[in-house]
Write an enzyme that holds these catalytic residues in place. Sequence first.
Site, PDB file in Angstrom:
ATOM      1  N   ASP A   1     -55.950   2.083  86.859  1.00 36.31           N
ATOM      2  CA  ASP A   1     -55.851   1.877  88.339  1.00 36.31           C
ATOM      3  C   ASP A   1     -55.763   3.007  89.233  1.00 36.31           C
ATOM      4  O   ASP A   1     -55.465   4.178  88.598  1.00 36.31           O
ATOM      5  CB  ASP A   1     -54.724   0.968  88.563  1.00 36.31           C
ATOM      6  CG  ASP A   1     -54.866  -0.440  88.610  1.00 36.31           C
ATOM      7  OD1 ASP A   1     -56.057  -0.816  88.030  1.00 36.31           O
ATOM      8  OD2 ASP A   1     -53.900  -1.143  88.404  1.00 36.31           O
TER       9      ASP A   1
ATOM     10  N   MET B   1     -47.497  -2.489  99.866  1.00 32.13           N
ATOM     11  CA  MET B   1     -48.914  -2.392 100.424  1.00 32.13           C
ATOM     12  C   MET B   1     -48.746  -3.041 102.120  1.00 32.13           C
ATOM     13  O   MET B   1     -49.638  -3.814 102.365  1.00 32.13           O
ATOM     14  CB  MET B   1     -49.976  -3.355  99.684  1.00 32.13           C
ATOM     15  CG  MET B   1     -49.893  -3.145  98.299  1.00 32.13           C
ATOM     16  SD  MET B   1     -50.646  -4.382  96.960  1.00 32.13           S
ATOM     17  CE  MET B   1     -49.214  -5.494  97.022  1.00 32.13           C
TER      18      MET B   1
ATOM     19  N   LYS C   1     -57.754  -0.079  92.752  1.00 33.18           N
ATOM     20  CA  LYS C   1     -58.212  -0.934  93.881  1.00 33.18           C
ATOM     21  C   LYS C   1     -57.453  -0.137  94.927  1.00 33.18           C
ATOM     22  O   LYS C   1     -56.231   0.209  94.927  1.00 33.18           O
ATOM     23  CB  LYS C   1     -57.162  -2.194  93.792  1.00 33.18           C
ATOM     24  CG  LYS C   1     -57.790  -2.850  92.736  1.00 33.18           C
ATOM     25  CD  LYS C   1     -57.061  -4.259  92.422  1.00 33.18           C
ATOM     26  CE  LYS C   1     -57.633  -5.275  91.280  1.00 33.18           C
ATOM     27  NZ  LYS C   1     -57.771  -4.475  89.787  1.00 33.18           N
TER      28      LYS C   1
END
Length: 261
Positions: free
Chosen positions: A43, A178, A65
Amino acid sequence: MTQKPTSPLVGTVYIVGSGPGDLDLLTLRAARLIGEADAIVYDHLIAEGVLGLARPEAEKIYAGKESSKHSVPQHELNRLLVSLARAGRNVVRLKGGDPFVFGRGGEEIETLVDSGIPFEVVPGVTSAVGCAAYAGIPLTHREHAQAVAFATGHLKDGTINLDWPSLARPRLTVVFYMGVGTLAEICRQMIAHGLPPDHPAAVVQNGTTQRQRVLTADLATLPGKVAAAGVTAPALIIVGTVVRLHRKLAWFSPRLPDRPD
């Protein structure tokens, strides 16, 4: 947690957490598996320098991502893991933090189970724990918080329709993952559901790394302070009176001089 192989020709997929950023926080088991892997699917937010532990001949596949920009859609990534394992390769699926804390590890394992692929899960230091520790903000404290909650800053459908009444409670520390892009709405909802505007809050950017920045304020002023400082992801939001301990307990000193506080 291990599922037995269905065929000696099928490789194993190791779902591995690399921790919040500092390579020294990588577990010994994770380091060993990375060094033995035939393929590593990694990632964006993995520990710095971790790919240097891999064998030179190991295939390294980026599947990061970044703020809704996915280099490999999740369903294709799931199929990729199955395909690599069916080719007889041992695969490390390398994630930042811990695979089971907002890491989609459960979704990927469901596909492996449905496809008969053997797997193991290797926990990592989750970002909330690592970043709070390096910021000198204890997530629990007998005089401040007797419980801690981890929440996402945005849901799968792009909203942040969370259970705000259960999060906006006193003597609770809440860590939002996030959530930088929705910080203003998070603060607004926490105030609207009962917390005072001067309730302490902080943002920790690039926690545990030499780029770490910690900004402390309160729910009313944190969004403006973060915007003025130009803070972007990756960053965690910590809400709770434990934030008041930051100045007293901060111990980690990144080498970069331009750290607003």
